[in-house]
Write a protein that holds these residues in place. Sequence first.
Motif, PDB file in Angstrom:
ATOM      1  N   ALA A   8       9.994  56.838  16.214  1.00 26.83           N
ATOM      2  CA  ALA A   8      10.308  57.929  17.148  1.00 26.83           C
ATOM      3  C   ALA A   8       9.200  58.964  17.103  1.00 26.83           C
ATOM      4  O   ALA A   8       8.410  59.012  16.159  1.00 26.83           O
ATOM      5  N   ILE A  59      12.391  50.736  13.983  1.00 30.09           N
ATOM      6  CA  ILE A  59      12.634  51.876  14.864  1.00 30.09           C
ATOM      7  C   ILE A  59      11.601  52.950  14.550  1.00 30.09           C
ATOM      8  O   ILE A  59      11.436  53.333  13.389  1.00 30.09           O
ATOM      9  N   ALA A  81      28.005  54.943  17.738  1.00 36.90           N
ATOM     10  CA  ALA A  81      26.931  55.851  18.162  1.00 36.90           C
ATOM     11  C   ALA A  81      27.354  56.640  19.395  1.00 36.90           C
ATOM     12  O   ALA A  81      27.118  57.857  19.470  1.00 36.90           O
ATOM     13  N   ASN A  94      23.341  52.914  15.970  1.00 31.72           N
ATOM     14  CA  ASN A  94      23.575  51.847  16.930  1.00 31.72           C
ATOM     15  C   ASN A  94      23.084  50.503  16.388  1.00 31.72           C
ATOM     16  O   ASN A  94      23.774  49.484  16.494  1.00 31.72           O
ATOM     17  N   TYR A  95      21.898  50.494  15.797  1.00 30.25           N
ATOM     18  CA  TYR A  95      21.335  49.266  15.248  1.00 30.25           C
ATOM     19  C   TYR A  95      22.206  48.722  14.109  1.00 30.25           C
ATOM     20  O   TYR A  95      22.494  47.521  14.057  1.00 30.25           O
ATOM     21  N   LYS A 123       8.106  56.619  25.559  1.00 32.31           N
ATOM     22  CA  LYS A 123       9.483  56.563  25.047  1.00 32.31           C
ATOM     23  C   LYS A 123       9.628  57.440  23.814  1.00 32.31           C
ATOM     24  O   LYS A 123       8.788  57.412  22.924  1.00 32.31           O
ATOM     25  N   VAL A 147      12.649  50.839  19.769  1.00 24.70           N
ATOM     26  CA  VAL A 147      13.313  49.857  18.909  1.00 24.70           C
ATOM     27  C   VAL A 147      12.685  48.508  19.209  1.00 24.70           C
ATOM     28  O   VAL A 147      12.730  48.034  20.346  1.00 24.70           O
ATOM     29  N   LEU A 171      18.199  61.674  18.602  1.00 20.06           N
ATOM     30  CA  LEU A 171      18.186  60.353  19.255  1.00 20.06           C
ATOM     31  C   LEU A 171      17.799  59.255  18.264  1.00 20.06           C
ATOM     32  O   LEU A 171      18.337  58.149  18.304  1.00 20.06           O
ATOM     33  N   VAL A 210      12.026  57.150  21.532  1.00 18.44           N
ATOM     34  CA  VAL A 210      12.394  56.273  20.418  1.00 18.44           C
ATOM     35  C   VAL A 210      12.136  54.833  20.866  1.00 18.44           C
ATOM     36  O   VAL A 210      12.538  54.439  21.950  1.00 18.44           O
ATOM     37  N   TYR A 212      20.851  58.418  16.321  1.00 23.11           N
ATOM     38  CA  TYR A 212      21.775  57.587  17.112  1.00 23.11           C
ATOM     39  C   TYR A 212      21.313  56.131  17.152  1.00 23.11           C
ATOM     40  O   TYR A 212      22.125  55.210  17.059  1.00 23.11           O
ATOM     41  N   GLU A 213      20.011  55.922  17.314  1.00 24.46           N
ATOM     42  CA  GLU A 213      19.493  54.545  17.380  1.00 24.46           C
ATOM     43  C   GLU A 213      19.675  53.812  16.046  1.00 24.46           C
ATOM     44  O   GLU A 213      19.939  52.618  16.031  1.00 24.46           O
TER      45      GLU A 213
END
Length: 191
Positions: A152, A150, A175, A167-168, A141, A145, A160, A143, A163-164
């Motif tokens: 990466a 998180i 996001a 989003n979190y 993966k 979570v 990405l 990224v 964005y995570e």
Amino acid sequence: MTKKVALFVDNGGEELELIAPLDIMRRANLEVDLISANNAEYVTGAHNIKIIVDKKINDIEDILEYDAIVIPGGMPGSTLLRDNNKIIQFFKTMYNEDKLVAAICAAPIVLSAAGILKDREATSYPGFDKELECQSYNSKKAVVVDKNVITAQGPTVAILFGYEIVNYLLKDETANTVKEQMLLPVLKDNI
């Protein structure tokens, strides 16, 4: 209420892993402080790009005023951050208060040094898995979570990663909106 992010940097950090998430977080209207971990007014990245910071580490009186703490990878930036006792303490404090902690590329070594990854799944730049004490390592993966952590893999996935983080912290459609504005759907169709 606007979410606040402490983004710490030191000399030798990977510029793309700093700039891409910073840009995305600010596009999402997060309040992001770019903070020098070495108290300088600017840092010089791994590719000799000078970056002016917003604050210095000694300006931070209470790390808990932030909702997240984020660091880019790169070398020797990641080892400088890992060997910075104040950074390690900030990560421990944020993690123990269930606030978001995030690191990309080589920087998950900082989370490992803080004892954060013992019960978490993580990823990193290939080869740094040997330096991580984590519950499980995911090399597939881009990224990962896992609860409030998180991680990466590296420069190509820095967007990405950003964005995570958004989003979190926001847990809404922001996001996705930023992804569309930045033409991520067009990129997906052309790879």
